[in-house]
Write an enzyme that holds these catalytic residues in place. Structure first.
Site, short mmCIF file in Angstrom:
data_model
loop_
_atom_site.label_atom_id
_atom_site.label_comp_id
_atom_site.label_asym_id
_atom_site.label_seq_id
_atom_site.Cartn_x
_atom_site.Cartn_y
_atom_site.Cartn_z
CG ASP A 470 -0.13 1.26 6.25
OD1 ASP A 470 -0.84 2.19 6.67
OD2 ASP A 470 0.07 1.05 5.04
CG ASP A 540 -1.77 5.99 0.62
OD1 ASP A 540 -0.61 5.89 1.05
OD2 ASP A 540 -2.65 5.14 0.83
C1 GLA Z 1 -1.34 2.12 2.63
C2 GLA Z 1 -0.06 2.92 2.61
C3 GLA Z 1 0.66 2.73 1.29
C4 GLA Z 1 0.94 1.27 1.08
C5 GLA Z 1 -0.36 0.48 1.16
C6 GLA Z 1 -0.10 -1.01 1.13
O1 GLA Z 1 -2.27 2.62 1.75
O2 GLA Z 1 -0.32 4.27 2.85
O3 GLA Z 1 1.84 3.47 1.26
O4 GLA Z 1 1.85 0.83 2.04
O5 GLA Z 1 -1.07 0.77 2.36
O6 GLA Z 1 -1.26 -1.73 1.21
#
Ligand code: GLA
Length: 719
Positions: A470, A540
């Site tokens: 990420d 997301d």
């Molecule tokens: C980001 C990712 C999510 C999740 C969060 C965790 O927003 O896109 O899928 O993994 O971080 O903090």
């Protein structure tokens, strides 16, 4: 194929494959101009004469027959008399600009760059080499025309053969000059949870474009721009589409000049860029893939999907991978109990990958928690992660982990020990936080080594099959404490090189490891990251209908195998939308299917529906994951109107049509959806045999429905 013809002191290079030609001429020993790009022509005689450019205000050098001012140059240098936007700007150590490097020759070597690239072993390669007499800087324009495809890859390298430094102040990968056609341009913009919004703009007089100064490709703009003609629609219209294979800052500019000619420049962003090239040092720009064809959006999508599947992505997901991810299941409250329950649930529905998302490490109970140390939280996982991993493996379920390696927080041990590893830190300035976190200075080799070590240990100790990588903030300010003041203009570029180096090393050490690319969703979905990673968390926004809009637009450039989409709760956690389980399941099956919710909250009957969907995904993996995706409706900015795609696979005889109705209407009349892309033959739909012609042209009936955001699918079997 490459044909070379000398005409007086000029040389013509004619690159061609079975469908297109790309023709370049080197004039007066230094102007390198485009004579033609388009459908294949058998031979070139120069019917499109070049304008000599003897106009008021034109600039000439010596006895040149032409002026740089308005030639369709392949690459031009600022301050050489070309007053349009130029591909590069180079200064010697006294900051005197480079003037007219001389053509010194060509070769056909396959110069494979170390940066992410199109893995073309076949194709027509051409390298045109120029050298500046004063600095002895060698500039090579690289071309690779792919076989059987209307596309060319272009990039540039700079090799300092002289004795002093040179400054690369701008070093674009692509310059494209076209004379007076009526083009518009297509780009994609967006934001977190609303990625990939299309934008068609007419080209105005003057300069326009898109840029990223964020240190990442970003959801704000995709490093992509396509010139499209005014008749461009689903299935017709010419396009010249350019995509930069790069994950950092970038810039795409178009200029329409006083003669209505168009210049398009694409490459790394030159704002704050000043790369100092030492003697004997080489700098290579990222590649740009240029696809030029007609046939509208459908061909644009088909061409890009095919090229990336074949030449860029090395997907390690060969069998259906069905993920159970803990994020929307338990957020930061993830622990051993949650995971053991998740394994049981995975077995119930036959999912085969458990991913422990954010929250598994020390002091991480909210977004304000700690990043950078990557030590397991023993309160949440008293037996370490290994217990969960072993149990998953015992049940034939793969095990994966979320990490955000590029980040650190002030609370971390890492920060306390190595605050010189933080990008942009300066004792006298405020800390620029985003999601409470700071970015590590990946331009520093020590930081790269630390991350390779810490990630390798995590992978080995926990027997990881998968890593979700990420990146939840962007770079600011781009200042390295580890580089001297003259070289700060290199940091943004070096950061990306550092990132690629880490990924490359992990790839070498763990060839089977599946890596999912994520940046708060699709915030760093670009061809550079695709080179190293297997799939991408596209957004997301887990609202299935809204994500379907994103995926159907993403398919303009990327193949289905890249997208991971998960079943989530209703009402949805991000936008509160209520959707039926059927709609959520259907729309989560494109790409890599997964589950992001606690299925224990579902009834037994609904759990069986999830299980059936997993079976369906496995059965149709060749289409849903490895297939192509073509648009049946135009690119959409929002989800009110219907969105529809056709999925298929050249090797399979099944076609899947997905239709999302959008907002409901009280006008209950049927609509007809022409399927447009069926190969000639007969197809069975609901037990009836139809000809491809009928289905392609008359279309299938879309019956009216009641209620918002309904979805319908059709399966067709080719007989
Ligand atoms: C980001 C990712 C999510 C999740 C969060 C965790 O927003 O896109 O899928 O993994 O971080 O903090």
């Amino acid at each position: 194929m490459l044909r070379i013809k000398e005409v007086g002191s000029n040389i013509i290079f004619h690159l061609s494959n079975n469908c297109v030609s790309y023709i370049i001429e080197v004039i007066d020993g230094h102007f390198v101009v485009k004579r033609y790009l388009g459908i294949k022509i058998p031979y070139f005689k120069g019917s499109n004469e070049l304008d000599k450019g003897h106009h008021a205000f034109s600039v000439y050098s010596g006895n040149d027959e032409f002026s740089a001012t308005n030639l369709p140059l392949e690459y031009s240098f600022s301050q050489n008399g070309d007053y349009r936007i130029t591909g590069c700007s180079i200064l010697n150590k006294k900051r005197m600009p480079l003037l007219f490097p001389n053509y010194i020759g060509f070769n056909q070597d396959k110069n494979i760059p170390t940066l992410p690239h199109i893995r073309a072993s076949q194709g027509t390669f051409l390298n045109l080499i120029f050298e500046d007499q004063n600095t002895h800087l060698r500039i090579t324009l690289h071309y690779c025309l792919l076989d059987n495809s209307p596309s060319i890859v272009r990039w540039v390298s700079f090799n300092n053969k002289g004795k002093s430094i040179v400054h690369l102040c701008k070093a674009a990968s692509l310059e494209l000059n076209l004379s007076n056609s009526d083009w518009s341009y297509l780009t994609f913009h967006g934001t977190h949870a609303n990625e990939f919004v299309p934008s068609f703009c007419r080209i105005n007089d003057g300069i326009q474009g898109i840029v990223s100064t964020r240190g990442a490709s970003s959801p704000q703009y995709q490093p992509f721009m396509a010139l499209v003609d005014k008749n461009f629609n689903l299935t017709s219209g010419r396009f010249i589409a350019c995509h930069l294979i790069w994950s950092g800052d970038f810039k795409f500019n178009i200029e329409k000049d006083q003669y209505d000619s168009i210049s398009l420049i694409a490459g790394i962003n030159n704002e704050n860029f000043d790369y100092i090239l030492n003697p004997d040092q080489k700098f290579t720009t990222p590649q740009v893939l240029v696809v030029f064809n007609d046939g509208g959006l459908a061909n644009l999508s088909k061409n890009f999907q095919q090229i990336y599947s074949k030449y860029l992505i090395q997907n390690r997901i060969t069998d259906p991978l069905i993920t159970l991810n803990t994020w929307e299941m338990s957020y930061f409250k993830v622990n051993e109990e949650v995971c053991l329950k998740a394994i049981k649930n995975a077995k119930k529905v036959n999912a085969n990958l458990l991913v422990v998302d954010d929250g598994w490490f020390v002091n991480r109970n909210s977004e304000k928690g700690q990043l950078g140390d990557w030590k397991v939280d023993r309160e949440k996982f008293p037996n370490g992660l290994r217990k969960v991993s072993d149990l998953a493996h015992k049940n034939k379920i793969k095990f994966g982990l979320w990490v955000e390696p590029e980040m650190g927080t002030v609370s971390s041990q890492l920060f306390k020990k190595h605050n010189d590893w933080i990008l942009g830190l300066n004792k006298k300035s405020p800390l620029l936080l985003s999601r409470n976190q700071l970015v590590l200075d990946l331009s520093k080799l020590e930081v790269q080594k630390y991350l390779i070590r810490i990630l390798s240990t995590l992978i080995k100790e926990n027997k990881l099959d998968y890593l979700k990588w990420d990146f939840n903030r962007q770079l600011a300010p781009v200042f390295s404490q580890n580089i001297n003041s003259q070289r700060q203009g290199e940091v943004s570029y070096r950061y990306v090189i550092g990132l690629y180096h880490i990924l490359q090393e992990l790839r070498k050490e763990f060839p089977k490891l599946i890596i999912e690319n994520c940046a708060s969703g699709g915030g760093r979905l670009d061809p550079g990251m695709l080179f190293y990673t297997d799939q991408t968390w596209v957004s997301d926004l887990t609202d299935a209908v809204a994500r379907f809009r994103i995926i159907s637009n993403l398919a303009t450039l990327y193949p289905l195998e890249v997208f991971s989409s998960h079943l989530s709760k209703s009402p949805n956690d991000q936008d509160g939308r209520l959707l039926s389980l059927e709609t959520r399941l259907t729309l989560s099956m494109m790409g890599s299917f997964g589950i992001e919710m606690d299925i224990n909250s579902l009834s037994e009957a609904d759990i069986q529906k999830v299980k059936k969907c997993v079976e369906c995904f496995k059965e149709h993996f060749e289409i849903l994951h490895n297939g192509y995706c073509l648009p049946l409706t135009p690119l959409r900015k929002n989800i009110e109107k219907p969105i529809s795609v056709l999925l298929g696979n050249q090797k399979k005889n099944i076609i899947w049509v997905v239709y999302s109705y959008g907002i409901t209407s009280a006008v209950h009349v049927p609509k007809y959806l022409p399927l447009r892309y069926l190969d000639k033959g007969e197809y069975k739909l609901n037990g009836i045999k139809y000809s491809s012609e009928e289905l392609n042209c008359a279309g299938i009936t879309v019956k009216p429905v009641i209620g918002d955001f309904k979805v319908h699918t059709w399966y067709l079997k080719r007989i």
